[in-house]
Design an enzyme around this catalytic site. Sequence first.
Site, PDB file in Angstrom:
ATOM      1  CB  CYS A  32      -0.907  -0.023   1.236  1.00  0.00           C
ATOM      2  SG  CYS A  32      -1.595   1.570   1.702  1.00  0.00           S
ATOM      3  CB  CYS A  90       0.872   1.319   4.222  1.00  0.00           C
ATOM      4  SG  CYS A  90      -0.878   0.838   4.272  1.00  0.00           S
ATOM      5  CB  CYS A 115       2.320  17.112  -0.324  1.00  0.00           C
ATOM      6  SG  CYS A 115       3.201  17.520  -1.839  1.00  0.00           S
ATOM      7  CB  CYS A 159       5.703  18.588   0.399  1.00  0.00           C
ATOM      8  SG  CYS A 159       4.389  19.524  -0.414  1.00  0.00           S
TER       9      CYS A 159
END
Length: 358
Positions: free
Chosen positions: A46, A49, A167, A170
Amino acid sequence: MSSALVLLTLVSTAFASNVVDLTVSNFDEIVSGDKNVFVEFFAPWCGHCKALAPEYEVVADSYTRDPNVVIAKADCTIEKDLASRFGVTGYPTLKFFKKGAGVTEPEAYSGGRTADDIVKYINKETGARGFVKKAPSAVVQLDESNFDAIALDTTKDVLVEFYAPWCGHCKRLTPIYEEVGKTFKADSNCVVAKVDADSEKSLGGRFGVTGFPTIKFFPKENKAGEAYSGGRTADDFITFLNEKCNLNRVAGGGLTDSAGRVPSLDALAAKFMGSDDKAAVAEEANTATKDMDKMAQYYYKVMKKCIEKGTDFIATEIDRLSRMLEGNITDEKRDQFTIRKNILGAFSTSADDAHSEL
């Protein structure tokens, strides 16, 4: 102990995690109601995750001294029975099992996914005092309380990153931007800053932020802000700020070889080294630098020293400054000594040219 075993032990220690792994066999022992347990139900494949993983490690590290708080995780691709038992249908699913409450009725966590967000939630629910350990940053953190005082200060040029903690772009920019902050940390009027626009939504709205990261430059003469559309490497940002702030920084915070040099005074240095009437040229330099800053006046000081001690002073002083720059000195002193060395270089180059002509 063999060297291979020592290496394995060191590696294991370096990567030791404070997040407890839950399985069907140990779940009821750990999540028993005797402690506060925060659990991530995850799948290794995932993406969300994976993004959460480093933040979750920080959360676990925040409670290493609190025996009543456990930070745990369960791999639902292996522990399918646990996923079924607690109705897990997506990843990651975060649940909080409060001390003294029924194990069958955990609280679903739907807050932010940063370490700060999760720690604040756990502290509020448990009365614990976990705190996120953060390395000191050279980037100035802005919020509603200090934004105007810093970014809109007309004596400062300020580069601002509007970011969101979740993000991906970011996160990738963070170490690069930190290097930029470190490069300019000694320049009080050239500020590298950032705003968590996910939390500070009013600031994001005020400056038209619709995506992350958004980078804006607030120069002294335009506090409405200008969109930064340049490259995203450290060198790109450093080149931009050097030009806008009229500086000469290199990555890491040092100065370029041209820092402090003034072309018109370099010409006087060359004239001085080739002149038989050095006192007359020195007086020219004195007149030229009277209204200049202290470092520019160093040209005149060098000429006076050469008249007193001879031009060998230049090489001797360059060697002395080089040794001092290798020592443990403040950023301010490092800048001063580097600029002096650069200015001495103008005289040294002129002397070398004169010898070459002979």
